[in-house]
Design an enzyme around this catalytic site. Structure first.
Site, short mmCIF file in Angstrom:
data_model
loop_
_atom_site.label_atom_id
_atom_site.label_comp_id
_atom_site.label_asym_id
_atom_site.label_seq_id
_atom_site.Cartn_x
_atom_site.Cartn_y
_atom_site.Cartn_z
N GLU A 26 1.02 -1.04 0.05
CA GLU A 26 -0.03 -0.08 0.15
C GLU A 26 0.88 1.28 -0.15
O GLU A 26 2.12 1.03 0.15
CB GLU A 26 -0.79 0.21 1.14
CG GLU A 26 -1.93 -1.29 1.15
CD GLU A 26 -2.99 -1.00 2.51
OE1 GLU A 26 -4.03 -2.02 2.27
OE2 GLU A 26 -2.51 -0.43 3.51
N HIS A 73 -9.17 9.72 3.54
CA HIS A 73 -8.69 8.80 2.69
C HIS A 73 -8.77 9.36 1.24
O HIS A 73 -9.97 10.05 1.08
CB HIS A 73 -9.73 7.60 2.86
CG HIS A 73 -9.18 6.41 2.09
ND1 HIS A 73 -9.06 6.09 0.84
CD2 HIS A 73 -8.61 5.30 2.73
CE1 HIS A 73 -8.65 5.10 0.56
NE2 HIS A 73 -8.13 4.41 1.64
N ARG A 127 -1.12 9.02 2.12
CA ARG A 127 -2.44 9.29 1.96
C ARG A 127 -2.60 10.93 1.68
O ARG A 127 -3.45 11.20 1.12
CB ARG A 127 -3.41 8.74 2.85
CG ARG A 127 -3.58 7.29 2.73
CD ARG A 127 -4.53 6.58 4.01
NE ARG A 127 -4.64 5.17 3.57
CZ ARG A 127 -5.05 4.38 4.34
NH1 ARG A 127 -5.48 4.70 5.61
NH2 ARG A 127 -5.29 3.16 4.12
N HIS A 136 -11.35 10.16 7.22
CA HIS A 136 -11.20 8.46 7.24
C HIS A 136 -10.52 8.24 8.62
O HIS A 136 -11.26 7.04 9.32
CB HIS A 136 -10.37 8.13 6.42
CG HIS A 136 -9.97 6.53 6.25
ND1 HIS A 136 -10.76 5.72 6.28
CD2 HIS A 136 -8.76 6.00 6.41
CE1 HIS A 136 -10.35 4.39 6.05
NE2 HIS A 136 -9.07 4.58 6.34
N ARG A 179 -0.98 8.71 9.41
CA ARG A 179 -0.89 7.43 9.53
C ARG A 179 -0.47 6.61 8.27
O ARG A 179 -1.03 6.85 7.33
CB ARG A 179 -2.11 7.06 9.96
CG ARG A 179 -2.20 5.24 10.07
CD ARG A 179 -3.77 5.16 10.71
NE ARG A 179 -4.84 5.24 9.73
CZ ARG A 179 -5.17 4.13 8.90
NH1 ARG A 179 -4.59 2.99 8.86
NH2 ARG A 179 -6.18 4.54 8.15
#
Length: 525
Positions: free
Chosen positions: A114, A236, A282, A343, A378
Site C-alpha cells: 500500500e 482517505h 495518503r 477517514h 498514519r
C-alpha cells in the site's frame, strides 16, 4: 448497578483484543452502542501491516512509518509496535482468522503493498480484512463465559473521583444508556478502557460508520485527560463517489496493485504531484485530488485498474467489484469515480505504551488514543496493528495492577430533566456542525476558515449543553454532545500549529518547521 473487573467501551479490534487477553482472569464487560461487529474495524478493507517476509525488516517498516508521519512519530512507540507485529499476526492466525493464502510465498500468505510502504507487508483477507478479523474474534468473545457483551448500550460519561467528590483523579466505570430499555445503567469497574474509535462523523463526508462520533475522546477530555495532535485528520483519497452509495471505501490496495488516478479525460495526474505517484502517502494523494478537483471544477476523479486482467480484479477485490457492479460500475471495464473523505483520527487521548491515560484506572487503545505511532499522517494498515499490540500491552498492565477499592457510586440522576419538546434541534445542530467542519476544517485550511469554524462551534456547544441539561439523554443527543467537543478539539489544535505538516496543510503557514512538536491540549481540572 452492574459490576465487573474491567469495562471496555467499544467493540472494535482494540476492545476485542483486550477482552480476549483479559478474560481468563477477569470478568469483562464490552459495551457497544450497536451490535458487536458494528464499528470501523469491521469496515477495514486493506489489511494489517507487519514484518512477515524475510526480505522485509523491522527497520524498514519503522522507516516507512516515520517518513509517512512527517517527523512527528514517536520513535520509541513506533519501534515497540513494529517489533511486535509478527507476534500479533501469529495470535490472529492461531485464533483462526482466514487470511488470504498464497502457496508460492514463503509465509504461506499473500502480502500486498500500500501507499508509503517500501515492501509487500500487508497481510489481508481478500478486501474485507476487518470483517474477517472481527467476525472471528467476535465469535470467541460471545462464547467466553467471563465476557459480557452489552449491545445497544452507549456510554454517556466516565464515573470519576471528581464526579464523586473524592480526592485524586481516578475512573471507576461508566454511566451508559441502555437504548432498548431506554434507561441509564451504572457499570462499575476498577479498570475502564476507552476503545470507542475515532471521530470521522464530525465531517459531512466520511468513510467511517455512523458510530464514529468521537465518544471516547470527548469522555476522556471531560474526565481530565490530555489530547494530542487532533488536527491530523486523515482524509482517505478514494471514497466511492455515487449518489446511491454511502461512505464506501475503495481500498488503498487498489492503488497498491496498480490502480491509476485519472481526470475525466483519462489524463493521469499523480506523477506531476509526487515522484511516488499513486503510491505516495495518503495526505499527498488526497491533497493532489483536492487540487485537481478545485482546479478543473470536478465532482470527482477516477481510479482505474481496468487494464488489469478481469480475473485478477475479481480475485483481489471481490467486495469492491461486487459493490460497484450493483451500482452499474464494472471495474474490470471502466474506472471508479472517487473523492477524498474523512477517514482516520490520528490524534486522541494521550497514552503510554500500556495504554494508560492521565486518569488512574483509565486506559485508551486504538483510534481514540494517541500513542505517537501515527505522527502527522498514519501509514496505511498500521492502525489495526496498533490495536493488537497496545491492546495486549494494556491487558498485561491491568493484570499486573491491583484493582484498588471501589467507592459507593450513585445511580444516574435524571429527576430534574424532562422529555424533549422537539428533537429538530439535534438534527439541525448535527447537520450544521458537520457542514462547518467540512467547509472550514478540511484538507486545506486557513486562519480565517478556522476562526469561522470555532465561532460556529462555540455557539453550537452552548446550545447543545443547554439542551443536555434540560432533557433526557438519547443516542443522538449523546453523540452530538461528543461530536461538538471533538470538533472544538480539532479546530483548537489546528489553530495551535503554525506550519504545514502531514495531514495539516495551511495556506497561511505553507512551510514545515525544522523542529517537530506535538500539539497537546490540557483540560481545566
Amino acid at each position: 448497578m452492574l459490576k465487573f473487573d474491567v469495562v471496555i467501551v467499544g467493540s472494535g479490534l482494540a476492545g476485542m483484543t483486550l477482552a480476549l487477553h483479559l478474560a481468563e482472569r477477569c470478568k469483562v464487560a464490552v459495551v457497544t452502542k450497536r451490535d458487536l461487529l458494528e464499528g470501523s474495524s469491521s469496515y477495514a478493507q486493506g489489511g494489517i501491516a507487519a514484518v512477515l517476509d524475510t526480505d522485509d525488516t523491522v527497520e524498514e517498516h519503522i522507516r516507512d512509518t516515520l517518513v509517512a508521519g512527517a517527523g512527528l512519530c514517536n520513535a520509541t512507540t513506533t519501534r515497540f509496535i513494529v517489533a511486535h507485529s509478527k507476534e500479533a499476526i501469529d495470535w490472529l492466525i492461531d485464533l483462526g482468522v482466514p487470511f488470504t493464502r498464497d502457496a508460492t510465498h514463503q509465509t504461506g500468505y499473500h502480502l500486498t503493498r500500500e501507499g508509503g510502504h517500501s515492501h509487500r507487508r500487508i497481510i489481508h483477507a481478500a478486501d474485507a480484512t476487518g470483517a474477517a478479523v472481527t467476525t472471528t474474534l467476535g465469535q470467541k468473545l460471545k462464547a467466553h463465559p467471563n465476557i459480557t457483551v452489552l449491545e445497544e448500550h452507549i456510554a454517556i460519561d466516565l464515573i470519576t473521583s471528581k464526579r464523586l467528590g473524592l480526592e485524586g483523579r481516578r475512573a471507576y466505570g461508566i454511566y451508559a444508556l441502555d437504548k432498548q430499555a431506554d434507561r441509564v445503567v451504572t457499570i462499575a469497574a476498577p479498570h475502564t478502557i476507552i476503545a470507542a474509535g475515532g471521530a470521522g462523523k464530525v465531517y459531512l463526508y466520511t468513510t467511517n460508520p455512523d458510530t464514529a462520533t468521537g465518544d471516547g475522546i470527548a469522555m476522556g477530555w471531560r474526565a481530565g485527560c490530555r489530547v494530542a495532535n487532533m488536527e491530523f485528520i486523515q482524509f482517505h483519497p478514494t471514497c466511492l463517489y455515487h449518489p446511491h452509495s454511502k461512505s464506501f471505501l475503495i481500498s488503498e490496495a487498489v492503488r497498491g496493485e496498480g490502480g491509476i488516478l485519472r481526470l475525466p479525460d483519462g489524463t493521469r495526474f499523480m506523477p506531476s504531484h509526487d515522484a511516488r505517484a499513486e503510491l505516495a502517502p495518503r495526505d499527498v494523494v488526497a491533497r493532489a485530488i483536492d487540487f485537481e478537483m478545485k482546479k478543473h471544477g470536478l465532482d470527482c476523479v477516477y481510479l482505474d485498474i481496468s487494464y488489469k486482467p478481469a480475473h485478477f480484479i475479481r480475485e483481489h477485490f471481490p467486495n469492491i467489484y461486487a459493490h460497484c457492479l450493483e451500482l452499474g460500475i464494472d471495474i474490470t471495464q471502466e474506472p471508479i469515480p472517487v473523492v477524498p473523505a474523512a477517514h482516520y483520527t490520528c490524534g486522541g487521548l494521550v497514552t503510554d505504551l500500556a495504554g494508560r491515560t492521565d486518569v488512574d484506572g483509565l486506559y485508551a487503545v486504538g483510534e481514540a488514543a494517541c500513542t505517537g505511532l501515527h505522527g502527522a499522517n498514519r501509514l496505511a494498515s498500521n492502525s489495526l496493528l496498533e490495536c493488537l499490540v497496545i491492546g495486549k500491552a494494556a491487558a498485561a498492565d491491568i493484570l499486573a495492577t491491583p484493582p484498588g477499592t471501589q467507592p459507593a457510586i450513585p445511580d444516574w440522576d435524571d429527576s430534574q430533566v424532562t422529555d424533549p419538546d422537539e428533537e429538530v434541534v439535534i438534527s439541525h445542530n448535527w447537520d450544521e456542525l458537520r457542514r462547518a467542519m467540512w467547509d472550514y476544517v478540511g484538507i486545506v485550511r486557513t486562519n480565517k476558515r478556522l476562526e469561522r469554524a470555532l465561532h460556529r462551534i462555540e455557539l453550537l456547544r452552548e446550545e447543545i449543553s443547554e439542551y443536555y441539561r434540560h432533557f433526557h439523554v438519547s443516542n443522538d443527543l449523546i453523540e452530538l454532545r461528543n461530536l461538538v467537543v471533538t470538533a472544538e478539539l480539532i479546530v483548537r489544535s489546528a489553530m495551535e500549529r503554525k506550519e504545514s505538516r502531514g495531514l495539516h496543510y495551511s495556506r497561511d503557514y505553507p512551510e514545515t518547521l525544522a523542529e517537530a512538536h506535538d500539539t497537546v491540549l490540557t483540560p481545566q481540572r
